[in-house]
Scaffold this motif. Sequence first.
Motif, short mmCIF file in Angstrom:
data_model
loop_
_atom_site.label_atom_id
_atom_site.label_comp_id
_atom_site.label_asym_id
_atom_site.label_seq_id
_atom_site.Cartn_x
_atom_site.Cartn_y
_atom_site.Cartn_z
N THR A 38 -11.88 49.27 35.92
CA THR A 38 -10.68 49.89 36.50
C THR A 38 -11.01 50.34 37.92
O THR A 38 -12.02 51.04 38.14
CB THR A 38 -10.23 51.11 35.67
N LEU A 39 -10.18 49.93 38.85
CA LEU A 39 -10.34 50.32 40.26
C LEU A 39 -9.44 51.51 40.54
O LEU A 39 -8.23 51.43 40.34
CB LEU A 39 -9.98 49.14 41.17
N LYS A 40 -10.04 52.59 41.03
CA LYS A 40 -9.28 53.81 41.31
C LYS A 40 -9.40 54.15 42.79
O LYS A 40 -10.50 54.17 43.34
CB LYS A 40 -9.81 54.98 40.46
N ILE A 41 -8.28 54.41 43.41
CA ILE A 41 -8.22 54.77 44.83
C ILE A 41 -7.60 56.14 44.95
O ILE A 41 -6.52 56.40 44.39
CB ILE A 41 -7.40 53.74 45.65
N ALA A 42 -8.26 57.02 45.68
CA ALA A 42 -7.75 58.37 45.92
C ALA A 42 -7.84 58.66 47.40
O ALA A 42 -8.82 58.30 48.07
CB ALA A 42 -8.55 59.39 45.12
N LEU A 43 -6.82 59.30 47.96
CA LEU A 43 -6.78 59.64 49.37
C LEU A 43 -5.80 60.78 49.59
O LEU A 43 -5.06 61.17 48.67
CB LEU A 43 -6.41 58.42 50.22
N TYR A 103 1.25 48.28 44.83
CA TYR A 103 0.99 49.26 43.76
C TYR A 103 1.27 50.65 44.34
O TYR A 103 0.54 51.11 45.24
CB TYR A 103 -0.46 49.15 43.26
N PRO A 104 2.32 51.30 43.87
CA PRO A 104 2.66 52.62 44.44
C PRO A 104 1.63 53.68 44.07
O PRO A 104 1.13 53.73 42.94
CB PRO A 104 4.02 52.92 43.80
N LEU A 105 1.31 54.54 45.05
CA LEU A 105 0.41 55.66 44.82
C LEU A 105 1.21 56.86 44.31
O LEU A 105 2.33 57.11 44.77
CB LEU A 105 -0.34 56.05 46.09
N THR A 106 0.65 57.54 43.38
CA THR A 106 1.25 58.81 42.92
C THR A 106 0.83 59.91 43.90
O THR A 106 -0.36 60.21 44.03
CB THR A 106 0.78 59.15 41.50
N VAL A 107 1.81 60.48 44.59
CA VAL A 107 1.52 61.40 45.69
C VAL A 107 2.06 62.80 45.36
O VAL A 107 3.20 62.94 44.90
CB VAL A 107 2.15 60.91 47.01
N LYS A 108 1.25 63.80 45.65
CA LYS A 108 1.67 65.19 45.49
C LYS A 108 2.24 65.70 46.81
O LYS A 108 2.16 65.04 47.85
CB LYS A 108 0.48 66.05 45.06
N GLU A 109 2.80 66.92 46.78
CA GLU A 109 3.38 67.51 47.99
C GLU A 109 2.31 67.74 49.05
O GLU A 109 2.59 67.71 50.25
CB GLU A 109 4.07 68.83 47.65
N SER A 110 1.08 67.97 48.63
CA SER A 110 -0.01 68.19 49.57
C SER A 110 -0.51 66.90 50.21
O SER A 110 -1.37 66.94 51.10
CB SER A 110 -1.18 68.88 48.85
N GLY A 111 -0.01 65.75 49.76
CA GLY A 111 -0.43 64.47 50.30
C GLY A 111 -1.51 63.79 49.49
O GLY A 111 -1.86 62.63 49.78
N GLN A 112 -2.05 64.47 48.48
CA GLN A 112 -3.07 63.86 47.64
C GLN A 112 -2.43 62.73 46.82
O GLN A 112 -1.43 62.94 46.13
CB GLN A 112 -3.70 64.90 46.72
N ALA A 113 -3.06 61.57 46.90
CA ALA A 113 -2.48 60.38 46.26
C ALA A 113 -3.56 59.65 45.50
O ALA A 113 -4.74 59.67 45.87
CB ALA A 113 -1.86 59.45 47.30
N VAL A 114 -3.15 58.97 44.43
CA VAL A 114 -4.09 58.24 43.59
C VAL A 114 -3.37 57.06 42.92
O VAL A 114 -2.16 57.13 42.66
CB VAL A 114 -4.71 59.17 42.52
N VAL A 115 -4.12 55.98 42.69
CA VAL A 115 -3.61 54.83 41.97
C VAL A 115 -4.77 54.15 41.27
O VAL A 115 -5.90 54.13 41.79
CB VAL A 115 -2.88 53.84 42.91
#
Length: 286
Positions: A63-68, A97-109
């Motif tokens: 599984t490839l996980k990207i966080a930014l 592939y859409p990133l799940t993003v929080k209000e703070s800008g933290q995103a992950v997919v």
Amino acid sequence: MRFSQSIAPALLFLSGVAQAASSWGFDEGRISVVAKKGGAGVKEKINARTPLSTPVSLGSTDTLKIALTAKDNGQGKRPHQAFLVLKEQDSGLEAPYPLTVKESGQAVVSISHKDLPVQLLHASKPLKASVVIGSFGSAKGLNAPVFDVKLETDPNVPLPAYEKPLRYGKKDEIHHIFKADPKSPPKVISLFFAAAVLATVPVLFVSWVFLGANINHLSKAIGAAPLSHVTFFGSIVAMEFVFFLYYTSWNLFQTLPVIGAVGLVTVLSGTKALGEVQSRRLAGER
């Protein structure tokens, strides 16, 4: 998941066409490859300026996980849209592939082999991975290549079958092969019906005798309207001859125009010829 030819231009359009001082970017980017069996995996940092020099290997069970953290002019913020886009190099096809993003800008997919379209699984070269971020307003969008993904497949498990979709375009020339012309019936049958037709001729003459046909009126008819009577009788003979030619050698396209011409002559001459006969009948001649 929608599979498109290119999604980046549509997302970048959201950032506006005007040049602005602020722009979208990301920070604290990192990728990790987690093995299903809990292996050591791979961890790398990524940024929007320099893509990784070595492709990231993704096994069939990994599984490839990207966080930014998405940032607008250096401030963590939630964009309208953020995607990780995988692109196949030969065809240019892309899978977003859409990133799940929080209000703070933290995103992950997270991505695994089962999330990939069949077309990408059959890719012979590493996939190009890009981060695309865009939003409403004047901030400039981001489309940054960050790393390559090398797909590692299980040799014991065959890849899903893939057939190229049907595309509308130029096709090979079609050569029509027409059926052979129909053959004539057996000669025995033809001779039988020909004899049946000829047998009606004596019946016709006998009928004229019993009905009181007056052969002496022939000279009067020819004298009163010679052209009409001769043409009318000749057109009937000509029509029979046309049918004979159609039976022996002509085709339908040759026969129809001649039938039309002969039929027109028959109608015009027959109208005058039979009109002359009617005038003598009305005058009491028998």
